[in-house]
Design a protein around this motif. Structure first.
Motif, PDB file in Angstrom:
ATOM      1  N   PRO A  40     -90.813  28.402  15.965  1.00 34.46           N
ATOM      2  CA  PRO A  40     -91.683  28.397  14.781  1.00 34.46           C
ATOM      3  C   PRO A  40     -91.777  26.999  14.181  1.00 34.46           C
ATOM      4  O   PRO A  40     -90.764  26.304  14.019  1.00 34.46           O
ATOM      5  CB  PRO A  40     -90.983  29.375  13.833  1.00 34.46           C
ATOM      6  N   SER A  41     -93.000  26.587  13.858  1.00 36.50           N
ATOM      7  CA  SER A  41     -93.231  25.252  13.283  1.00 36.50           C
ATOM      8  C   SER A  41     -92.924  25.308  11.790  1.00 36.50           C
ATOM      9  O   SER A  41     -93.819  25.301  10.939  1.00 36.50           O
ATOM     10  CB  SER A  41     -94.681  24.823  13.526  1.00 36.50           C
ATOM     11  N   ALA A  42     -91.652  25.385  11.477  1.00 32.47           N
ATOM     12  CA  ALA A  42     -91.214  25.531  10.097  1.00 32.47           C
ATOM     13  C   ALA A  42     -89.970  24.686   9.867  1.00 32.47           C
ATOM     14  O   ALA A  42     -89.166  24.492  10.789  1.00 32.47           O
ATOM     15  CB  ALA A  42     -90.913  26.999   9.786  1.00 32.47           C
ATOM     16  N   VAL A  43     -89.835  24.175   8.634  1.00 27.07           N
ATOM     17  CA  VAL A  43     -88.712  23.313   8.261  1.00 27.07           C
ATOM     18  C   VAL A  43     -88.088  23.861   6.978  1.00 27.07           C
ATOM     19  O   VAL A  43     -88.801  24.134   5.999  1.00 27.07           O
ATOM     20  CB  VAL A  43     -89.183  21.863   8.027  1.00 27.07           C
ATOM     21  N   TRP A  44     -86.749  24.003   6.991  1.00 24.36           N
ATOM     22  CA  TRP A  44     -86.003  24.456   5.805  1.00 24.36           C
ATOM     23  C   TRP A  44     -84.912  23.443   5.519  1.00 24.36           C
ATOM     24  O   TRP A  44     -84.105  23.119   6.408  1.00 24.36           O
ATOM     25  CB  TRP A  44     -85.416  25.841   6.057  1.00 24.36           C
ATOM     26  N   ARG A  56     -84.856  30.302  11.667  1.00 24.81           N
ATOM     27  CA  ARG A  56     -84.223  30.383  10.348  1.00 24.81           C
ATOM     28  C   ARG A  56     -85.125  29.792   9.273  1.00 24.81           C
ATOM     29  O   ARG A  56     -85.217  30.312   8.156  1.00 24.81           O
ATOM     30  CB  ARG A  56     -82.872  29.651  10.362  1.00 24.81           C
ATOM     31  N   ALA A  57     -85.798  28.713   9.614  1.00 21.54           N
ATOM     32  CA  ALA A  57     -86.709  28.092   8.643  1.00 21.54           C
ATOM     33  C   ALA A  57     -87.895  29.002   8.364  1.00 21.54           C
ATOM     34  O   ALA A  57     -88.332  29.138   7.204  1.00 21.54           O
ATOM     35  CB  ALA A  57     -87.172  26.741   9.171  1.00 21.54           C
ATOM     36  N   ARG A  58     -88.431  29.640   9.408  1.00 19.52           N
ATOM     37  CA  ARG A  58     -89.572  30.532   9.218  1.00 19.52           C
ATOM     38  C   ARG A  58     -89.203  31.671   8.265  1.00 19.52           C
ATOM     39  O   ARG A  58     -89.994  32.057   7.401  1.00 19.52           O
ATOM     40  CB  ARG A  58     -90.018  31.081  10.578  1.00 19.52           C
ATOM     41  N   GLU A  59     -88.015  32.208   8.401  1.00 15.11           N
ATOM     42  CA  GLU A  59     -87.590  33.294   7.512  1.00 15.11           C
ATOM     43  C   GLU A  59     -87.531  32.830   6.062  1.00 15.11           C
ATOM     44  O   GLU A  59     -87.824  33.592   5.141  1.00 15.11           O
ATOM     45  CB  GLU A  59     -86.224  33.811   7.969  1.00 15.11           C
ATOM     46  N   ARG A  60     -87.142  31.579   5.856  1.00 16.24           N
ATOM     47  CA  ARG A  60     -86.992  31.063   4.496  1.00 16.24           C
ATOM     48  C   ARG A  60     -88.320  30.640   3.864  1.00 16.24           C
ATOM     49  O   ARG A  60     -88.392  30.487   2.644  1.00 16.24           O
ATOM     50  CB  ARG A  60     -86.041  29.858   4.511  1.00 16.24           C
ATOM     51  N   GLU A  71     -96.911  25.591   8.439  1.00 12.86           N
ATOM     52  CA  GLU A  71     -98.369  25.397   8.531  1.00 12.86           C
ATOM     53  C   GLU A  71     -98.797  24.015   8.027  1.00 12.86           C
ATOM     54  O   GLU A  71     -99.930  23.824   7.596  1.00 12.86           O
ATOM     55  CB  GLU A  71     -99.102  26.511   7.760  1.00 12.86           C
ATOM     56  N   PHE A  72     -97.906  23.044   8.124  1.00 11.24           N
ATOM     57  CA  PHE A  72     -98.224  21.684   7.661  1.00 11.24           C
ATOM     58  C   PHE A  72     -99.133  20.948   8.635  1.00 11.24           C
ATOM     59  O   PHE A  72     -99.670  19.899   8.299  1.00 11.24           O
ATOM     60  CB  PHE A  72     -96.944  20.879   7.414  1.00 11.24           C
ATOM     61  N   LYS A  73     -99.324  21.507   9.821  1.00 15.09           N
ATOM     62  CA  LYS A  73    -100.260  20.896  10.766  1.00 15.09           C
ATOM     63  C   LYS A  73    -101.656  20.792  10.154  1.00 15.09           C
ATOM     64  O   LYS A  73    -102.410  19.861  10.460  1.00 15.09           O
ATOM     65  CB  LYS A  73    -100.307  21.725  12.053  1.00 15.09           C
TER      66      LYS A  73
END
Length: 828
Positions: A40-44, A56-60, A71-73
């Motif tokens: 997942p393209s997600a950052v926590w 883990r970042a996607r869940e948060r 979704e920062f793309k």
């Protein structure tokens, strides 16, 4: 040691993936620490120094939106876009966030192969703008990848994966790439080993994210507001940011589950008044999802039809529809696509995983690109460096290898030679000793094994036959049965002329790298005594005839301080466009009169988030134009009615309203709203033009009548022949129903009328005075004033040729639709 890049990365809006071409030629999708093919393209970032990527970042993102990002793309390329992580006290830009995802993928690759890749082919949507491509390369550099990472369009990469996977020798395919944030369609031809993308169409702001938010805003949020008594429960209200993030997560998860089920029970803990929480429950049905997703499906299919039409093809010419992107897993979309009446009616191909096919194709493309050569061509004393030139991936079994040997000091290469050998070949292969020429260069043909990678050892010997140390001392060449036709330019590039028309230099579909040059003439004089004067040449990309409906990407400027002499109006300017394989652009203007060049300022670092207030104004204008068209013309002209219905079917204004409402809290939505409203404006231009078609026809017929009168009065036999041809062409244009063709023939007849009128005494004077009366409609106004002064001077001097020149330039300052009218008015 790899000779080619071999790694391909799909840097996606929702999920990303990395793949590699192994030594045996197979393609492997590299799994992450969770054992998943996709990350997942997600950052926590929950606290300073701690960064989580992926699951883990996607869940948060939904439970802790102030400390997680996704979704920062969609915000790539915006100079003012950033995400503040509250607990860590740090702020990251979209390229920095993307770099964190790339770092995670590099770490997964290091675990798989033993070392992180130095370079990779990275995919971008075909519809990405120049600033977005540049931001992607910036992210790659921040992640520790080489600056030489090529970019390739996502549908092209997908076509590559299918092309090398499929045994068909001759076929037409269409890539249908519906991802989390973007949509791309590509028409692909495979002919006798040549794989070529024929045409692209796409929308960088059409993706699964829109469907998720539509479910939230049209189904879940109204139901939650009613059930829990939530006031002003809308996306643009920051009070409810947490609740809406949770509903967005539930909508996304529900959409995924509904690809296998008819209904799903959603349970979400939402905050209510006083900070308490209550449970919101909702049964989401597949038919509800399909209903809100329908406009987005329709738009995607219409873009496919556009791509086919531009390529001169129909759906029944296409053998298979290649499904790419997570959204294509939806059964409702697949049913719609397969429907021959309401869909595309093309056979669906689901043989490759739509979530990883882009990464696979990028890796295959990467295996055709040589790694940046780390060898220094200044070797140590007694050693030699080899500079090689060869294609690492070929369709022939007898490729050519060239090279040049470098030494630390001058060398007499007489007697030196190289030998290339592949002892593992079937059969083993070894060249004879190839002598170096006086510059230390050589050229030889080698034999490689079909459908395999052949590795050759390189041996250098001196005049006595003694071996010498050389680096590199090996190379590999892979034989493939399919050859890629090269990346393509996905947007036409050109300049804006003085009358706001678009003059393309490079057309969409050109194979990259490419360049083009064209000579233009300045519309105004540039006098060194006028310090405020400037010749500006806007650089734009897009397909619209009106340059201001396309995307501005740069500005060529020539100022008095830049020139040694005054430049008269009509000065030649030769404009050159160069585009590299990653779609990065260089523009240069050459002024032969002063032997000087000027480089365009393609400033991609100052593209900023559109203001919500400006977007609201543009939306209101578009809605007023649509209302006026419905009231005045919809029932009169079938084309107008059909095109307005298409806007409704695609939910264009409905989507634009939602994006404009969210623009104040979501930079990605602001960019999407601006792009959509620009497209709506251009579409309304076309619809209004179609609505005005009866008037265009009348104007053309009136001009033909004027031409007939003039031919009778002052014409020659050759004029009668020309008039007959013009009448035939005009009738064909009218019968075609094409406003563009009618306008083109109107311009042609206007030129003919002007030529006839010029034979009559006093024509130039009458035209000049008529133009003076239209001065208020001319743009730019200062240029109109200057030309009218110049015309009066020519009139006083009796210089008819100068007056003709002034007239022609004044006409170009009028709105295009008025230019032919003024000619007809003077003629009558």
């Amino acid at each position: 040691m790899r000779d080619t890049i071999d790694f391909g990365i799909d840097l996606g809006t929702t999920n990303s993936a990395i793949a590699v071409v192994e030594e045996d030629g197979g393609v492997a999708v590299i799994k992450n620490n969770d054992g998943w093919d996709i990350t997942p393209s997600a950052v926590w970032i929950p606290k300073p120094g701690v960064v989580h990527i992926g699951r883990r970042a996607r869940e948060r993102v939904h439970s802790d939106p102030k400390n997680a990002a996704a979704e920062f793309k969609l915000e790539m390329g915006l100079a003012d876009a950033s995400k503040r992580f509250a607990k860590a006290g740090t702020t990251l830009t979209p390229p920095q966030l993307s770099a964190e995802v790339l770092k995670s993928l590099r770490a997964d690759a290091a675990h798989h192969t033993g070392s992180p890749p130095e370079a990779a082919v990275i995919t971008v949507p075909a519809a990405f703008a120049l600033n977005q491509n540049k931001a992607t390369l910036e992210a790659a550099t921040l992640a520790g990848l080489s600056a030489a990472c090529p970019l390739v369009q996502e549908p092209t990469a997908a076509a590559f994966a299918y092309g090398f996977h499929d045994a068909d020798d001759r076929a037409y395919w269409m890539v249908f790439d519906f991802g989390g944030g973007t949509f791309d369609a590509a028409v692909v031809s495979k002919r006798d080993g040549d794989l070529r993308v024929l045409n692209h169409a796409g929308d960088p702001n059409l993706g699964g994210k829109l469907i998720d938010w539509a479910v939230v805003e049209r189904i879940l949020a109204p139901a939650a507001a009613s059930a829990l008594g939530l006031a002003d429960f809308h996306r643009d209200n920051p009070v409810w940011e947490g609740n809406l993030a949770k509903l967005k997560g539930a909508a996304e998860e529900g959409k995924i589950q509904l690809s296998r089920r008819d209904a799903i029970e959603l349970t979400v803990e939402l905050t209510v008044g006083g900070g308490d929480t209550e449970t919101f429950e909702y049964t989401l049905r597949r038919d509800e999802l399909d209903r809100v997703a329908e406009p987005f499906y329709v738009r995607a299919m219409n873009l496919c039809r556009n791509a086919l039409t531009e390529g001169g093809l129909r759906p029944d010419d296409i053998d298979r529809l290649l499904l790419v992107g997570g959204t294509t897993l939806a059964p409702g979309l697949r049913e719609r696509l397969a429907d021959s009446r309401d869909g595309l009616g093309i056979v669906l191909d689901t043989t490759l995983d739509p979530t990883t096919v882009v990464a696979r194709g990028a890796a295959i493309f990467a295996s055709t690109v040589r790694r940046p050569d780390p060898t220094s061509f200044q070797p140590a004393a007694g050693e030699f460096a080899l500079q090689l030139a060869y294609e690492p991936s070929v369709t022939t079994t007898t490729p050519v290898v060239a090279g040049k040997v470098h030494a630390a000091a001058p060398v007499d290469w007489t007697g030196y030679g190289v030998t290339l050998s592949n002892p593992d070949g079937q059969p083993p292969f070894r060249t004879g000793r190839v002598a170096l020429n006086a510059e230390g260069a050589f050229l030889t043909e080698v034999a490689i094994d079909p459908r395999r990678t052949s590795r050759f050892a390189v041996e250098l010997t001196d005049g006595s036959g003694a071996p010498q140390k050389i680096s590199p001392d090996s190379l590999s060449i892979t034989h493939r049965e399919v050859e890629f036709g090269g990346p393509q330019l996905t947007h036409s590039l050109g300049i804006q002329l003085a009358d706001r028309a678009f003059a393309p230099l490079l057309r969409k579909g050109a194979t990259l790298p490419t360049e083009a040059r064209k000579v233009f003439r300045t519309a105004a004089a540039l006098r060194r005594s006028d310090a405020e004067a400037v010749v500006r040449i806007p650089v734009v990309q897009g397909e619209r005839d009106r340059a201001d409906r396309n995307r501005p990407v740069g500005m060529l400027e020539i100022r008095p301080l830049d020139v040694r002499i005054d430049l008269p109006a009509g000065t030649e300017v030769e404009v050159t466009f160069e585009v590299d394989v990653s779609s990065l652009v260089t523009v240069v203007a050459d002024v032969p009169l002063i032997q000087a060049q000027f480089e365009a300022e393609i400033n991609l670092d100052e593209v900023r988030t559109p203001r919500a207030e400006d977007l609201a104004t543009a939306l209101a204008e578009a809605e007023q134009r649509v209302a006026a068209l419905r009231e005045s013309h919809e029932s009169d002209v079938p084309e107008v009615r059909d095109r307005l219905r298409r806007l409704d079917d695609e939910g264009t204004l409905t989507t634009a309203r939602a994006q404009v409402r969210a623009a104040g809290v979501d930079a990605g939505e602001a960019v999407a709203a601006e792009a959509r409203l620009r497209e709506v404006g251009a579409e309304l231009d076309d619809i209004e033009e179609a609505a005005d078609q009866p008037a265009l026809v009348r104007e053309l017929r009136d001009l033909l009548a004027d031409a007939g009168r003039l031919v009778s009065e002052v014409g020659h036999p050759v004029d009668r022949t020309a008039l007959a041809e013009l009448e035939q062409r005009a009738n064909e244009a009218i019968e075609s129903g094409s406003s563009a063709r009618i306008k083109a023939e109107t311009e042609r007849v206007t030129e003919f009328v002007v030529e006839l009128e010029r034979r009559q005494p006093g024509w130039s004077v009458r035209l000049f005075y008529a133009l003076c009366e239209q001065q208020g409609r001319m743009q730019p106004a200062d240029e109109a004033r200057r030309l009218i002064r110049e015309g009066k001077e020519a009139l006083a001097a009796g210089d008819e040729r100068a007056l003709d020149s002034v007239n022609s330039r004044l006409v170009r300052l009028l709105p295009r639709e008025e230019q032919s009218k003024i000619i007809g008015l003077v003629g009558r």
